[in-house]
Design an enzyme around this catalytic site. Sequence first.
Site, mmCIF file in Angstrom:
data_model
loop_
_atom_site.group_PDB
_atom_site.id
_atom_site.type_symbol
_atom_site.label_atom_id
_atom_site.label_comp_id
_atom_site.label_asym_id
_atom_site.label_seq_id
_atom_site.Cartn_x
_atom_site.Cartn_y
_atom_site.Cartn_z
ATOM 1 C CB CYS A 71 -0.967 0.032 1.140
ATOM 2 S SG CYS A 71 -2.297 1.191 0.955
ATOM 3 C CG HIS A 114 -3.515 -3.683 3.420
ATOM 4 N ND1 HIS A 114 -2.336 -3.048 4.325
ATOM 5 C CD2 HIS A 114 -4.126 -2.484 3.011
ATOM 6 C CE1 HIS A 114 -2.399 -1.762 4.337
ATOM 7 N NE2 HIS A 114 -3.320 -1.478 3.602
ATOM 8 C CD GLU A 136 -0.800 -6.076 5.638
ATOM 9 O OE1 GLU A 136 -0.802 -4.703 6.003
ATOM 10 O OE2 GLU A 136 -0.599 -6.381 4.611
#
Length: 522
Positions: free
Chosen positions: A82, A178, A180
Amino acid sequence: MNNQYILIIDFGSQYTKLVARRMKDIGAKFIISSWEIKKKELLKKNIKGILLSGSPMSVLDDKSPYVSKDILNMKVPILGICYGMHTLVKQLGGKVERKSVREFGYASIKILKNHSNLFYDNFEVSEKNYTKRQKVWMSHEDSVINIPKGFSIIASTKNCKYAAIFNKKNKFYGVQFHPEVTHSEKGYLILNRFVKNICNYTNVIKYSLSIRKIILKIKNKVNDEKVILGLSGGIDSFTSAILIHKAIGNNLFCICIDNGLLRNDEILKIKNLIKKVGKINVIYINHKKRFLKSLNGITDPEKKRKTIGNLFFKIFQEQADILKAKWLAQGTIYPDIIESSQNNLLKKDNFIKSHHNVCPLPKGIKLKILEPLKHLFKDEVKKIAKKIGIPKEIIFRHPFPGPGLAVRIIGEIKEEYCNILRMADEIFISELKSENLYFNISQAFSVLLPIKSVAVMGDMRKYEWVISLRAIETLDFMSANWANIPYKILNNVSNRIINEVRGISRVVYDISNKPPSTIEWE
């Protein structure tokens, strides 16, 4: 230099620790560092790859953070996430702009033919982990519009041409989404491929939650001193209480405060739960009037949270003085800290919300703070709770915020509003339990909105309050989807609330995901 590390550069993202969590899942040792770190500070570390985190900042801001050129020139693979992708692109000669169309929540990326190792798409039977389209989790306003020389597109979305890019020669990668976050369906695999296949990380280790170490750490920290703990009835405070009790025994005193902002029959429920976990010292205190008086006239959510937090601390100090306790234990977990934190590189208004157990200590508070769970996520706390024998009804009980109903009543707090919301919430939860849905939903609650709506009841015009129902599904409470409750059940809940709770004329259902919306309304 045998130890290998993945370097995580932190730009102030709420998800930085989640990136670290994924490294733990993968089995990689990692270092979290400020963006201001210099290469010379890493000379004695065997850095195999670098992850650039997201950020609430924009690379278009005058004082936007960036890594030094010597970090970019370390000749190790880099993955920008990002904002991390944006700063990588900008520093290497590309261009980022703020677009009119934003992306928050789910997006579908299309993986292009000129894929890289980051998106492995060998579609043979044994390697079907990837498809040409993937669901990912976006949270951005800025977008890359020109990529630097030597970069190629890996993936795109309908609104984002450069959803993923790479430079094959330098092994530089960028993803707009994202990976994660658990809601990126192949996010773990993407990070795993980056670490093991692209960074050639081979020193894989197995992380484990050591309950014995947590207990020993508490014992060594506290010694023979007394500890008080604010017991709320949730998994975090109960797990903290059991761990501390195992460490120091009867030197722990749990304080359960009825502040007038609790759920229906909450104190009675806590007393029944306490009986199931063993003999722990618990002191019950009624301070309803004190809390409601302190909130009189306050409508701002941050002021409500801080007023409640400060009063909690004052009461804890009063009890500590009586008991001669030196420590205040709290069930703080890592998402609490993330939402309350203010990185020094950020503007003051970039924090998400304060949590009563993460506020700075008010003046006059002499207690030392003990937080045995502060580096853990909710799912990790649940694993510990299960191992130490905490009953299922506590482990899977829905979270309840420290400020209680005060952050579920939008606007001013009045006892009348608390009673209305308490009854509506009890109906919602009881219906979920009767339909065997309660334990399949991560959190569910009602919110009293500061608006009135017209209704016709018994041929009479009524102008009364609106209740919003909120239910979400999540693993770690860092991201969440609204729960798809069957219409029939929502209909039953709505009918019961309107018929049984005086003062309510309309019920609505909140279908917002996190991000962008937080789980609680305030």
